[in-house]
Scaffold this motif. Structure first.
Motif, mmCIF file in Angstrom:
data_model
loop_
_atom_site.group_PDB
_atom_site.id
_atom_site.type_symbol
_atom_site.label_atom_id
_atom_site.label_comp_id
_atom_site.label_asym_id
_atom_site.label_seq_id
_atom_site.Cartn_x
_atom_site.Cartn_y
_atom_site.Cartn_z
ATOM 1 N N ARG A 92 0.734 -1.169 -0.034
ATOM 2 C CA ARG A 92 0.045 -0.022 -0.144
ATOM 3 C C ARG A 92 1.024 1.289 0.112
ATOM 4 O O ARG A 92 0.430 2.303 -0.569
ATOM 5 C CB ARG A 92 -0.848 -0.016 1.304
ATOM 6 N N GLU A 93 2.160 1.187 0.572
ATOM 7 C CA GLU A 93 2.979 2.454 0.717
ATOM 8 C C GLU A 93 3.476 2.624 -0.841
ATOM 9 O O GLU A 93 3.613 3.952 -1.234
ATOM 10 C CB GLU A 93 4.112 2.205 1.309
ATOM 11 N N ILE A 94 3.538 1.644 -1.568
ATOM 12 C CA ILE A 94 3.995 1.761 -3.263
ATOM 13 C C ILE A 94 2.796 2.574 -3.751
ATOM 14 O O ILE A 94 2.963 3.638 -4.618
ATOM 15 C CB ILE A 94 4.251 0.519 -3.718
ATOM 16 N N GLU A 95 1.705 1.834 -3.686
ATOM 17 C CA GLU A 95 0.475 2.855 -4.125
ATOM 18 C C GLU A 95 0.413 4.035 -3.739
ATOM 19 O O GLU A 95 -0.196 5.108 -4.638
ATOM 20 C CB GLU A 95 -0.967 2.006 -3.931
ATOM 21 N N ALA A 96 0.502 4.496 -2.504
ATOM 22 C CA ALA A 96 0.302 5.670 -1.949
ATOM 23 C C ALA A 96 1.447 6.721 -2.549
ATOM 24 O O ALA A 96 1.106 8.145 -2.864
ATOM 25 C CB ALA A 96 0.682 5.949 -0.530
ATOM 26 N N ILE A 97 2.629 6.076 -2.774
ATOM 27 C CA ILE A 97 3.521 7.059 -3.517
ATOM 28 C C ILE A 97 3.189 7.307 -4.933
ATOM 29 O O ILE A 97 3.452 8.467 -5.540
ATOM 30 C CB ILE A 97 5.052 6.497 -3.525
ATOM 31 N N VAL A 98 2.943 6.561 -5.610
ATOM 32 C CA VAL A 98 2.297 6.614 -6.907
ATOM 33 C C VAL A 98 1.186 7.681 -7.049
ATOM 34 O O VAL A 98 1.204 8.629 -7.867
ATOM 35 C CB VAL A 98 1.873 5.401 -7.907
ATOM 36 N N HIS A 99 0.215 7.723 -6.272
ATOM 37 C CA HIS A 99 -0.820 8.769 -6.101
ATOM 38 C C HIS A 99 -0.330 10.003 -5.792
ATOM 39 O O HIS A 99 -0.635 11.199 -6.127
ATOM 40 C CB HIS A 99 -1.929 8.076 -5.326
ATOM 41 N N ALA A 100 0.505 9.986 -4.828
ATOM 42 C CA ALA A 100 1.258 11.274 -4.385
ATOM 43 C C ALA A 100 1.901 11.953 -5.430
ATOM 44 O O ALA A 100 1.771 13.218 -5.580
ATOM 45 C CB ALA A 100 2.035 11.197 -2.995
ATOM 46 N N VAL A 101 2.885 11.299 -6.280
ATOM 47 C CA VAL A 101 3.563 12.015 -7.103
ATOM 48 C C VAL A 101 2.701 12.440 -8.318
ATOM 49 O O VAL A 101 2.949 13.699 -8.552
ATOM 50 C CB VAL A 101 4.461 10.877 -7.722
ATOM 51 N N CYS A 102 1.683 11.821 -8.783
ATOM 52 C CA CYS A 102 0.783 12.044 -9.923
ATOM 53 C C CYS A 102 -0.144 13.191 -9.517
ATOM 54 O O CYS A 102 -0.113 14.340 -10.253
ATOM 55 C CB CYS A 102 -0.109 10.806 -10.330
ATOM 56 N N ILE A 110 -1.560 -1.596 -10.059
ATOM 57 C CA ILE A 110 -1.042 -2.841 -9.272
ATOM 58 C C ILE A 110 0.321 -2.755 -8.898
ATOM 59 O O ILE A 110 1.283 -2.346 -9.171
ATOM 60 C CB ILE A 110 -1.050 -3.658 -10.716
ATOM 61 N N ALA A 111 0.366 -3.297 -7.400
ATOM 62 C CA ALA A 111 1.745 -3.293 -6.820
ATOM 63 C C ALA A 111 1.793 -4.741 -6.066
ATOM 64 O O ALA A 111 1.538 -4.881 -4.915
ATOM 65 C CB ALA A 111 1.776 -2.173 -5.819
ATOM 66 N N GLY A 112 2.172 -5.643 -7.240
ATOM 67 C CA GLY A 112 2.037 -7.124 -6.603
ATOM 68 C C GLY A 112 3.396 -7.553 -6.233
ATOM 69 O O GLY A 112 4.305 -7.770 -6.966
ATOM 70 N N SER A 113 3.709 -8.026 -4.960
ATOM 71 C CA SER A 113 4.725 -8.338 -4.583
ATOM 72 C C SER A 113 4.890 -9.997 -4.333
ATOM 73 O O SER A 113 3.939 -10.616 -4.140
ATOM 74 C CB SER A 113 5.339 -7.834 -3.034
ATOM 75 N N GLY A 114 5.872 -10.675 -4.370
ATOM 76 C CA GLY A 114 5.975 -12.154 -4.319
ATOM 77 C C GLY A 114 5.143 -12.737 -5.443
ATOM 78 O O GLY A 114 4.900 -12.354 -6.653
ATOM 79 N N ALA A 115 4.401 -13.633 -4.890
ATOM 80 C CA ALA A 115 3.461 -14.598 -5.698
ATOM 81 C C ALA A 115 2.391 -13.505 -6.144
ATOM 82 O O ALA A 115 1.797 -13.832 -7.299
ATOM 83 C CB ALA A 115 2.785 -15.732 -4.787
ATOM 84 N N ASN A 116 2.020 -12.583 -5.489
ATOM 85 C CA ASN A 116 1.053 -11.575 -6.109
ATOM 86 C C ASN A 116 1.145 -10.945 -7.437
ATOM 87 O O ASN A 116 0.634 -10.427 -8.302
ATOM 88 C CB ASN A 116 0.784 -10.304 -5.153
ATOM 89 N N GLY A 117 2.604 -10.878 -7.788
ATOM 90 C CA GLY A 117 3.187 -10.498 -9.004
ATOM 91 C C GLY A 117 2.928 -11.544 -10.002
ATOM 92 O O GLY A 117 3.020 -11.112 -11.272
#
Length: 516
Positions: A222-232, A245-252
Motif C-alpha cells: 500500500r505504501e507503493i500505491e500511496a507514492i504513485v498517487h502522491a507523485v501524480c 497494481i503493486a504485486g509483491s512475491g506471488a501476487n506479482g
C-alpha cells in the motif's frame, strides 16, 4: 518531497502559450476524421456526455469520468454536456448546462460558454436548455428524413415533451456506423493527443522513479500505491488510468492484482503497473523491482529474459509491421530463455509445436493507448486471435488470454502449416501515430500452472516441475512502455528507469531526474 517535473518545451503542449489557438483541444479536427471514416455527406452526430451519478442509496456522487467518445469530439470534461456535429454544414456545437448561482455556492463553477469557446475548437457553444428546440427544428427538415448518428439506442436524442410524434418519427436513427468510424479515427492519434499521452507518461515515469528510490525502505504494497498517487496528484494528474497494481512475491504472478495490502518482507520482487491520466489521456507503465535492492539469481535470470523480449520487440516497431510478427518475436525469446533455465524441457521444436511457453507468457504483447488505457483498436484488435479451445475462454478484446493450444495454432499459421481463418487474415498492421504498449511478461502462478497443466498429458512433459518449484517465489516479471509508431520507426514515450539504470536508482547511485 519534491515532485516537480521538468517540462520538455519541444513536446509538451502545456508549455505553448495558452492564448494560442494551437492549445485548443482539436475537437473539429477529430470530427472531420470521424466523418471521413463514416463516409457520409449529410446528417447529425449526437453524443451526450456523462451526467452526475450518485452512489447507490446515497447522496454522494460517484467519481466523475467523462464518456470518451463524447470527449473525443468536444474536449469538455465536466457533467451534463452534449455535442452535435452537423455534417453537411461542418458545424460542431458544444451544449453545456446553465449553472445557477446557488449551484455555484454548493459545488463551484463550471467553464462558461465563453471559456469553452476559448478552450475547445468548436464552432459554437450553447446551453442545453436550447438543445430540444434545436433538435425539433432539425427533425422538421422538409427535404428528407434526417439521419442522426448515435452510439447506442439508449443515447437517442430527446426532442422534448412538446414535440409531436410525427417529428420524433422523422428522425432516422443510426446506431450501427458511428462507433466503428470513431474507433478507426481514434486509433491513429493527432499530434495534440500524442502530447497528452507523452505528458501522462512523464508524470507516471516520475512516480515509478520515486518508488524505485524508496523501495528498499518500504514495508507494504500500500505504501507503493500511496507514492504513485502522491507523485501524480502533486503534478496535476489526479486520476489514474487504471487501478495501481503493486504485486509483491506471488501476487506479482496475478495479471490484474489489486489488493495492494500485503507485506513486502521476505518477498523477492514487486511488479508495479501504474499509469496516470493527463487531460483524459492515459499512460501505462510496468516495472519489476527487486525489493532488497538486487535481484536474486533466479529473479535476475527471468528479468533478463523479459528485458530481452521487450528490447527486441520495441526494435521491431515500425509502420506496416504486422503486430503478430512482433508478438511472435517475444514468444521465441521467452521459449529459448525458459529452455535455458530448465523450466521448459524437451526438443525445442516439440516444445514450440505444443505452445507450452504460453503457460508462462499467457497474454498478448500489448494494446493501444489513448483516451482509454486499453484504447479502441480501430477495426482490428492487437490481440493475437486464435480459436478458443480446451475449455479456456479467449477474449478477443483487450485482456486476451493466450493458451498453449492457441499459441500452437498461431505458430502453425505463421509457419504456413495451417490456413488462416477469415478473421486472422485481417490482422492489424502498425500505422504512424499509433501508440501501443510493449509489455512482455513471464509469470509463475502456481494455481494456474498446476490447475491446468500439471496433469495435462500434452503440456506437462515439457515442464520440469522440480525446477519450476524454485521459481514460484519470483512471482512474475513484466516490463511495459508506451511506444509511439513514427513515420520511420518508433519513439519510446516512457522514461521510467529500467535495466541497469533502475538498479542504480534503487541503490542510490542514479542521477536525480524527475522526468525528461
Amino acid at each position: 518531497m519534491d515532485y516537480d517535473l521538468i517540462p520538455e518545451k519541444e513536446f509538451d503542449a502545456l508549455c505553448v502559450d495558452a492564448s494560442s489557438s494551437k492549445t485548443k483541444y482539436p475537437a473539429k479536427q477529430h470530427a472531420r476524421r470521424v466523418i471521413k471514416e463514416l463516409d457520409v455527406k449529410e446528417g447529425l452526430i449526437y453524443l451526450p456526455g456523462q451526467t452526475e451519478r450518485l452512489l447507490e442509496d446515497s447522496d454522494q456522487a460517484r467519481v466523475f469520468r467523462q464518456r470518451r467518445y463524447f470527449f473525443y469530439l468536444s474536449g469538455a470534461n465536466f457533467e451534463g454536456c452534449t455535442v452535435t456535429y452537423e455534417i453537411g454544414h461542418d458545424k460542431l456545437t458544444l451544449w453545456i448546462p446553465y449553472l445557477e448561482p446557488r449551484q455555484v455556492l454548493w459545488f463551484g463553477s463550471r467553464p462558461s460558454a465563453a471559456e469553452c469557446q476559448r478552450r475547445y475548437d468548436v464552432d459554437e457553444v450553447r446551453y442545453t436548455t436550447q438543445l430540444g428546440e434545436f433538435l425539433r427544428s432539425y427533425a422538421a427538415d422538409p427535404c428528407s428524413p434526417p439521419t442522426v448518428y448515435i452510439l447506442h439506442p439508449s443515447q437517442a436524442p430527446d426532442l422534448g415533451a412538446s414535440s409531436s410524434s410525427s417529428q420524433t418519427t422523422k428522425l432516422r436513427l443510426d446506431h450501427a456506423g458511428l462507433q466503428p468510424a470513431m474507433d478507426r479515427a481514434r486509433v491513429v492519434k493527432t499530434g495534440y493527443e500524442v502530447a497528452m499521452i507523452r505528458r501522462a507518461n512523464d508524470i507516471s515515469s516520475a512516480a515509478h522513479r520515486r518508488v524505485a528510490e524508496r523501495i528498499t525502505r518500504l514495508s507494504n504494497e500500500r505504501e507503493i500505491e500511496a507514492i504513485v498517487h502522491a507523485v501524480c496528484i502533486a503534478n496535476g494528474a489526479r486520476s489514474q488510468a487504471y487501478p495501481v497494481i503493486a504485486g509483491s512475491g506471488a501476487n506479482g504472478s496475478m495479471l490484474h492484482y489489486g489488493d495492494n495490502n500485503a507485506p513486502l518482507e521476505n518477498k523477492q520482487c514487486v511488479v508495479l503497473d501504474a499509469g496516470c491520466e493527463w487531460n483524459c489521456y492515459a499512460s501505462d507503465i510496468t516495472r519489476t523491482l527487486p525489493i532488497s535492492g538486487s535481484f536474486s539469481p533466479k529473479a535476475a535470470a527471468v528479468h533478463a529474459i523479459v528485458q530481452h523480449m521487450q528490447d527486441e520487440c520495441i526494435r521491431q516497431v515500425r509502420p506496416g509491421r504486422p503486430w503478430r510478427h512482433v508478438y511472435l518475436v517475444a514468444v521465441e525469446i521467452a521459449m529459448d530463455g525458459l529452455l535455458k533455465l530448465g523450466i521448459l524441457k524437451g526438443p525445442r521444436q516439440e516444445v514450440a509445436r505444443a505452445g507450452t511457453v504460453a503457460a508462462f507468457f499467457p497474454h498478448g504483447l500489448g494494446h493501444h493507448v489513448g483516451l482509454d488505457v486499453h484504447d479502441v483498436a480501430g477495426s482490428l484488435p492487437l490481440a493475437a486471435a486464435a480459436p478458443a479451445s480446451r475449455g479456456l475462454q479467449f477474449d478477443h478484446g483487450k485482456r486476451a488470454l493466450v493458451t498453449p493450444d492457441m499459441l500452437a495454432h498461431i505458430l502453425r499459421v505463421s509457419n504456413g502449416k495451417e490456413p488462416e481463418t477469415a478473421q486472422e487474415s485481417k490482422r492489424q498492421h502498425l500505422l504512424p501515430n499509433m501508440v501501443v504498449t510493449v509489455e512482455p511478461g513471464i509469470y509463475f502462478c502456481r494455481e494456474y500452472l498446476e490447475g491446468y497443466f500439471l496433469h495435462d498429458p500434452i503440456q506437462s512433459p515439457f515442464i520440469d516441475w522440480d525446477v519450476l518449484e524454485g521459481y514460484y517465489d519470483v512471482g512474475g516479471v513484466r516490463i511495459e512502455d508506451c511506444i509511439l509508431v513514427t513515420h520511420d520507426g518508433f519513439e519510446n514515450l516512457t522514461v521510467a528507469p529500467k535495466g541497469d539504470e533502475l538498479l542504480d536508482v534503487i541503490n542510490g547511485h542514479g542521477r536525480h531526474v524527475n522526468a525528461n
